[in-house]
Design a protein around this motif. Sequence first.
Motif, PDB file in Angstrom:
ATOM      1  N   GLU A 134       0.828  -1.207   0.000  1.00 45.06           N
ATOM      2  CA  GLU A 134       0.000   0.000   0.000  1.00 45.06           C
ATOM      3  C   GLU A 134       0.864   1.259   0.000  1.00 45.06           C
ATOM      4  O   GLU A 134       0.565   2.231  -0.701  1.00 45.06           O
ATOM      5  CB  GLU A 134      -0.927   0.005   1.232  1.00 45.06           C
ATOM      6  CG  GLU A 134      -1.961  -1.109   1.261  1.00 45.06           C
ATOM      7  CD  GLU A 134      -3.134  -0.835   0.345  1.00 45.06           C
ATOM      8  OE1 GLU A 134      -3.331   0.326  -0.062  1.00 45.06           O
ATOM      9  OE2 GLU A 134      -3.868  -1.800   0.024  1.00 45.06           O
ATOM     10  N   TYR A 135       1.963   1.218   0.750  1.00 43.81           N
ATOM     11  CA  TYR A 135       2.816   2.413   0.868  1.00 43.81           C
ATOM     12  C   TYR A 135       3.601   2.676  -0.417  1.00 43.81           C
ATOM     13  O   TYR A 135       3.647   3.806  -0.919  1.00 43.81           O
ATOM     14  CB  TYR A 135       3.786   2.249   2.043  1.00 43.81           C
ATOM     15  CG  TYR A 135       4.713   3.428   2.216  1.00 43.81           C
ATOM     16  CD1 TYR A 135       4.285   4.588   2.867  1.00 43.81           C
ATOM     17  CD2 TYR A 135       6.016   3.395   1.712  1.00 43.81           C
ATOM     18  CE1 TYR A 135       5.134   5.679   3.008  1.00 43.81           C
ATOM     19  CE2 TYR A 135       6.873   4.477   1.854  1.00 43.81           C
ATOM     20  CZ  TYR A 135       6.429   5.620   2.501  1.00 43.81           C
ATOM     21  OH  TYR A 135       7.264   6.701   2.647  1.00 43.81           O
ATOM     22  N   THR A 140      -2.456  -2.076  -3.447  1.00 43.21           N
ATOM     23  CA  THR A 140      -1.866  -3.405  -3.612  1.00 43.21           C
ATOM     24  C   THR A 140      -1.766  -3.754  -5.089  1.00 43.21           C
ATOM     25  O   THR A 140      -0.748  -4.301  -5.550  1.00 43.21           O
ATOM     26  CB  THR A 140      -2.711  -4.458  -2.876  1.00 43.21           C
ATOM     27  OG1 THR A 140      -2.721  -4.162  -1.483  1.00 43.21           O
ATOM     28  CG2 THR A 140      -2.138  -5.848  -3.090  1.00 43.21           C
ATOM     29  N   GLU A 141      -2.800  -3.421  -5.838  1.00 36.64           N
ATOM     30  CA  GLU A 141      -2.801  -3.727  -7.271  1.00 36.64           C
ATOM     31  C   GLU A 141      -1.672  -2.994  -7.986  1.00 36.64           C
ATOM     32  O   GLU A 141      -1.008  -3.569  -8.869  1.00 36.64           O
ATOM     33  CB  GLU A 141      -4.150  -3.355  -7.882  1.00 36.64           C
ATOM     34  CG  GLU A 141      -5.331  -4.186  -7.386  1.00 36.64           C
ATOM     35  CD  GLU A 141      -5.757  -3.873  -5.957  1.00 36.64           C
ATOM     36  OE1 GLU A 141      -6.404  -4.741  -5.328  1.00 36.64           O
ATOM     37  OE2 GLU A 141      -5.436  -2.763  -5.461  1.00 36.64           O
ATOM     38  N   GLY A 142      -1.464  -1.738  -7.604  1.00 38.01           N
ATOM     39  CA  GLY A 142      -0.371  -0.975  -8.209  1.00 38.01           C
ATOM     40  C   GLY A 142       0.984  -1.579  -7.884  1.00 38.01           C
ATOM     41  O   GLY A 142       1.887  -1.619  -8.732  1.00 38.01           O
ATOM     42  N   ASN A 148       5.484  -7.315 -11.221  1.00 36.58           N
ATOM     43  CA  ASN A 148       5.529  -7.996 -12.522  1.00 36.58           C
ATOM     44  C   ASN A 148       6.413  -7.262 -13.515  1.00 36.58           C
ATOM     45  O   ASN A 148       7.046  -7.894 -14.377  1.00 36.58           O
ATOM     46  CB  ASN A 148       4.113  -8.171 -13.062  1.00 36.58           C
ATOM     47  CG  ASN A 148       3.356  -9.282 -12.352  1.00 36.58           C
ATOM     48  OD1 ASN A 148       3.902 -10.355 -12.112  1.00 36.58           O
ATOM     49  ND2 ASN A 148       2.105  -9.023 -11.991  1.00 36.58           N
ATOM     50  N   GLU A 149       6.460  -5.947 -13.406  1.00 39.38           N
ATOM     51  CA  GLU A 149       7.387  -5.188 -14.252  1.00 39.38           C
ATOM     52  C   GLU A 149       8.827  -5.539 -13.910  1.00 39.38           C
ATOM     53  O   GLU A 149       9.679  -5.683 -14.790  1.00 39.38           O
ATOM     54  CB  GLU A 149       7.153  -3.683 -14.088  1.00 39.38           C
ATOM     55  CG  GLU A 149       5.927  -3.164 -14.811  1.00 39.38           C
ATOM     56  CD  GLU A 149       6.013  -3.393 -16.313  1.00 39.38           C
ATOM     57  OE1 GLU A 149       7.079  -3.118 -16.891  1.00 39.38           O
ATOM     58  OE2 GLU A 149       5.019  -3.850 -16.904  1.00 39.38           O
ATOM     59  N   LYS A 150       9.095  -5.662 -12.626  1.00 43.68           N
ATOM     60  CA  LYS A 150      10.445  -6.044 -12.200  1.00 43.68           C
ATOM     61  C   LYS A 150      10.768  -7.455 -12.662  1.00 43.68           C
ATOM     62  O   LYS A 150      11.914  -7.741 -13.067  1.00 43.68           O
ATOM     63  CB  LYS A 150      10.556  -5.950 -10.671  1.00 43.68           C
ATOM     64  CG  LYS A 150      11.992  -6.123 -10.156  1.00 43.68           C
ATOM     65  CD  LYS A 150      12.888  -4.996 -10.635  1.00 43.68           C
ATOM     66  CE  LYS A 150      14.307  -5.157 -10.154  1.00 43.68           C
ATOM     67  NZ  LYS A 150      15.197  -4.064 -10.655  1.00 43.68           N
ATOM     68  N   PRO A 164       1.413  -9.635  -2.930  1.00 46.68           N
ATOM     69  CA  PRO A 164       2.778  -9.457  -2.428  1.00 46.68           C
ATOM     70  C   PRO A 164       3.150 -10.422  -1.315  1.00 46.68           C
ATOM     71  O   PRO A 164       4.261 -10.361  -0.790  1.00 46.68           O
ATOM     72  CB  PRO A 164       2.753  -8.017  -1.905  1.00 46.68           C
ATOM     73  CG  PRO A 164       1.354  -7.824  -1.424  1.00 46.68           C
ATOM     74  CD  PRO A 164       0.485  -8.606  -2.373  1.00 46.68           C
ATOM     75  N   VAL A 165       2.236 -11.306  -0.933  1.00 44.11           N
ATOM     76  CA  VAL A 165       2.449 -12.188   0.212  1.00 44.11           C
ATOM     77  C   VAL A 165       2.907 -13.573  -0.226  1.00 44.11           C
ATOM     78  O   VAL A 165       3.760 -14.202   0.420  1.00 44.11           O
ATOM     79  CB  VAL A 165       1.153 -12.302   1.050  1.00 44.11           C
ATOM     80  CG1 VAL A 165       1.348 -13.220   2.244  1.00 44.11           C
ATOM     81  CG2 VAL A 165       0.704 -10.924   1.506  1.00 44.11           C
TER      82      VAL A 165
END
Length: 453
Positions: A134-135, A140-142, A148-150, A164-165
Motif C-alpha cells: 500500500e505504501y 496493492t494492485e499498483g 511484474n514489471e520487475k 505481495p504475500v
Amino acid sequence: MKKILISLILTLSIIFSGIFALSASAYNINEYEMHHKAGMLISMDTGDVLYEKNADEKVYPASITKLMTALVMVENISDLENTKIPYTLEAHQKILGTGSVVLNLKVGEEITAKDALAALLIPSCGDVAYAIAEYVGGTTEGFVDMMNEKAKELGLENTNFTNPVGLHDDELYTTARDIYKLASVAFENENILEVISKSRYTVAATNMSEERTIVTSNFIINMNTNVYYKYAIGGKTGFTDEAGRCLVCLASYGGYNYMSIVMGVENSPGVGNHFIDTANMFRWAFNNFEYKTLFGNTTPVAEAEVTLAKDTDFFTVCFENGLKALLPKDADESTMDYKIHLDKDSFEAPISKGQKVGTADIYYANEKIGTLNLVAAQNVEASGFKVFMKSIGNFFTSAGVKTVFLVLGLIIGLIIIILIIWIAVLNLGRKKNRKVKYRKLSKKELQELEEDK
C-alpha cells in the motif's frame, strides 16, 4: 563472522569471472534421498549449476514471493531507517482470514521500513507485506504491477505475481530457475542480505506497540533447531498447501559459496524435508567439488599447417591459458576431452608465438564445460624467396591486374574482328573487279569467226 561471509558472496563472482561454467546434467546427487519437486544448486562464485531438477517446471512460490516484495520495496525507499510505513485498513482487510503469519500490526500503526523489511523476510509476516504494498504502490494492485514489471526486467519469463504475500493463487506461479534469477539479484542488496542472515530480530517500539522480538522461519540457520546447518548463511522459506515446503538458501565454507533452491517439498510436520534436502545439497557440493586449473599454456595440443615458412611446414599449437573451473575433486586432465577448431586449414608465415589460431571446446563426462583459445607455441619465420614469389603471383592474379588484362583482351579481340572484317571487304572488292562477263554469240558472229580463220 556471517557478515564477512555474506560480503564475500557479493564479490567472489567478480574474482572468479574467468572460471568456466559446468552443465548440471554431468552430475547427479546420488548420495542422498531428495524430497523436492523442483530444485537447483548453483555456485555463487562462478554461476555453475551443479544440480537441477525440473528447474523450468511451473511451481507455486508461496512466501518466497516476498523476495520480490522486498526487492521492489528497497529499490523504491531510499532511507529505510527513517521512513515510516503505516498499516492501513485496506491492508488489514486483505490479510484477515488468510492464515498468513502476521506481526499483529494495528490499523494506524507505523513501522520503520527497516523493521518492516525484517518482519517481511525473517518470520514472513503477511500484514507487513500488504502495508509495504500500500505504501510503495499506492494500492496493492499498483504494487503487484510493479512486481511484474520487475519480473520482466529480470528476465523471469515463467513467473507471474498476483499478491505481495505469496498467498495461493493459480495465477501466482514461477519456476526454480526464475527463483534463482530473482534471489541472485535480491541477495546482492546488502539490506536484504543482512536481514535474511538473522535468526532473531528486535522490532523497535512503534506508536501503538512495544518492541517485539521476531524469530526466523528458516530453521536451517537457527542453532536451536534439529535441522541447523552451520555453513548456511540465510535464505527465505515459503509454504502453502498447494506449494508445499519451499526454501532458497545460501551457504559458505572454505572459500566456496552456493545457493540452493527446493520447491514443492511435501509437508511432513516435524520433519522439515526442505531443510534436510538443502543441507544435503550443500554437503554434496562442499565434499565433492573444488576449483581446478588444468591444461597449462605449455601443453601441446596439435600441429597446424603453415605455408611460406623458411624451414618447416607445420607449427605446434597450445592452449593460451589453463582451464579454470569448478570440478569434481577426482577430475584431472586424463578425464577431460577436447575438440579442436582451427581458424584456417593452413596458415601463412610469419607466425608469432602466442598468436591466436583457433579454439578448443573442453568436455568432462561428455558435457562441454568451457572453451579455450589456441595459440602458436613458437615463432615461425617466413622465407623471403617464397614470400617474393607469392607476391608476384598475387600481383598477376589480383583483381586489378585481371581487369586490365580483360580490358586489353577485349580491345585486342575487337581490333582483330575489325581487321578480319576489313580484309574480307577488300577481298570482296577485288573479286568483283576481276569478274569476266560471258554472253552467247549470234549465228552471224559465229560465221564471221569461221571466215576469219
